[in-house]
Design an enzyme around this catalytic site. Structure first.
Site, PDB file in Angstrom:
ATOM      1  N   GLY A 111     -25.868   7.169 -40.334  1.00 49.55           N
ATOM      2  CA  GLY A 111     -24.553   6.535 -40.188  1.00 49.55           C
ATOM      3  C   GLY A 111     -23.915   6.600 -38.811  1.00 49.55           C
ATOM      4  O   GLY A 111     -22.694   6.627 -38.705  1.00 49.55           O
ATOM      5  N   ASN A 124     -23.799   4.186 -36.624  1.00 52.46           N
ATOM      6  CA  ASN A 124     -23.020   2.947 -36.458  1.00 52.46           C
ATOM      7  C   ASN A 124     -21.746   2.983 -37.293  1.00 52.46           C
ATOM      8  O   ASN A 124     -20.700   2.488 -36.864  1.00 52.46           O
ATOM      9  CB  ASN A 124     -23.874   1.735 -36.823  1.00 52.46           C
ATOM     10  CG  ASN A 124     -24.750   1.309 -35.669  1.00 52.46           C
ATOM     11  OD1 ASN A 124     -24.268   0.802 -34.660  1.00 52.46           O
ATOM     12  ND2 ASN A 124     -26.050   1.548 -35.798  1.00 52.46           N
ATOM     13  N   MET A 138     -30.484   0.043 -45.671  1.00 53.30           N
ATOM     14  CA  MET A 138     -31.848  -0.439 -45.604  1.00 53.30           C
ATOM     15  C   MET A 138     -32.331  -1.083 -46.909  1.00 53.30           C
ATOM     16  O   MET A 138     -33.455  -0.837 -47.353  1.00 53.30           O
ATOM     17  CB  MET A 138     -32.782   0.705 -45.181  1.00 53.30           C
ATOM     18  CG  MET A 138     -32.397   1.298 -43.823  1.00 53.30           C
ATOM     19  SD  MET A 138     -32.075   0.055 -42.553  1.00 53.30           S
ATOM     20  CE  MET A 138     -33.550   0.215 -41.581  1.00 53.30           C
ATOM     21  N   HIS A 142     -28.503  -5.058 -36.192  1.00 54.99           N
ATOM     22  CA  HIS A 142     -29.963  -4.959 -36.199  1.00 54.99           C
ATOM     23  C   HIS A 142     -30.443  -4.645 -34.774  1.00 54.99           C
ATOM     24  O   HIS A 142     -29.959  -5.253 -33.813  1.00 54.99           O
ATOM     25  CB  HIS A 142     -30.560  -6.278 -36.700  1.00 54.99           C
ATOM     26  CG  HIS A 142     -32.057  -6.245 -36.771  1.00 54.99           C
ATOM     27  ND1 HIS A 142     -32.738  -5.521 -37.717  1.00 54.99           N
ATOM     28  CD2 HIS A 142     -32.989  -6.838 -35.989  1.00 54.99           C
ATOM     29  CE1 HIS A 142     -34.034  -5.661 -37.520  1.00 54.99           C
ATOM     30  NE2 HIS A 142     -34.213  -6.455 -36.487  1.00 54.99           N
TER      31      HIS A 142
END
Ligand code: GAR
Length: 218
Positions: free
Chosen positions: A12, A14, A90, A109
């Site tokens: 995590g 991001n 994912m 991405h």
């Protein structure tokens, strides 16, 4: 105010960059919930440290993708979520999910889409011999790592790069573009067309923005 829900599967980082950015004064978004499909994802603890509600919805407890996605949709709707951010989530989303939040799901991405969707993409970029890679924030549609591009950042690939060194260089920029893209998206700065999202800012503003989205020796 736009309510934001974040989906994670792992560490995590991001998610942390998004949560940190939403603490800014005058930010148009409020983080309402972080959902993980993996019960021991380390990102869950980080979300708690931001005081954000966390929920685990384990995909292994559902028979089908739709059944799992339905549980996530319900949890997001309970928090009146307007924008869903996938942050290292994912799993492919079902059409049910995509249609429920049509044009309101963002993803990051670690490649310059439409090149290299899928998994292990930093290795694929190196193996392919491309000279530049980067990261992309896009609106999510039914295909894997696919949909209208919102922002991208570019980094060089060095002759001696490994998957790790390249991943690290890209991740640095992921943490810059995702918060930026979310903010611009929430401020309705993207005009959504059928095949592209147009950024409604001046060339000068864009020039200033991209200065920070290109590797310059950091
Ligand atoms: C990030 O590099 C993100 O771009 C990637 O997974 C990593 C998650 O790291 N996502 C994808 O590959 C999506 N196809 P994080 O959990 O530290 O944010």
């Amino acid at each position: 105010m736009k309510n934001v829900g974040i989906l994670i599967s792992g560490r995590g980082s991001n998610m942390v960059s998004l949560l940190r950015s939403m603490k800014d004064e005058n930010h148009p978004c409020l983080p309402r919930i972080v959902i993980s499909n993996v019960k021991d994802a380390s990102g869950l603890q980080k979300a708690k440290e931001f005081g954000v509600k966390t929920v685990v919805i384990d995909h292994k407890e559902s028979k089908t993708r739709e059944e799992h996605d339905k549980k996530i949709i319900d949890a997001l709707n309970k928090e009146n979520v307007d924008i869903v951010c996938l942050a290292g989530y994912m799993r492919l989303l079902s059409s049910l999910f995509v249609q429920n939040f049509k044009n309101r799901i963002l993803n990051i991405h670690p490649a310059l889409l439409p090149s290299f969707p899928g998994l292990n993409v930093q290795k694929k970029a190196i193996d392919h011999g491309v000279r530049f890679s980067g990261c992309t924030v896009h609106i999510v549609d039914e295909l894997c790592d696919h949909g209208l591009i919102l922002l991208q950042a570019v980094v060089p690939i060095f002759p001696d790069d490994t998957e790790e060194t390249l991943s690290q260089r890209i991740l640095h920029f992921e943490h810059k573009i995702y918060p930026l893209a979310l903010r611009l998206f929430a401020e309705n700065k993207f005009e959504i067309e059928e095949k592209r999202a147009i950024l409604k800012i001046t060339n000068k503003e864009y020039e200033n923005l991209v200065k920070n989205l290109m590797w310059n020796g950091e």
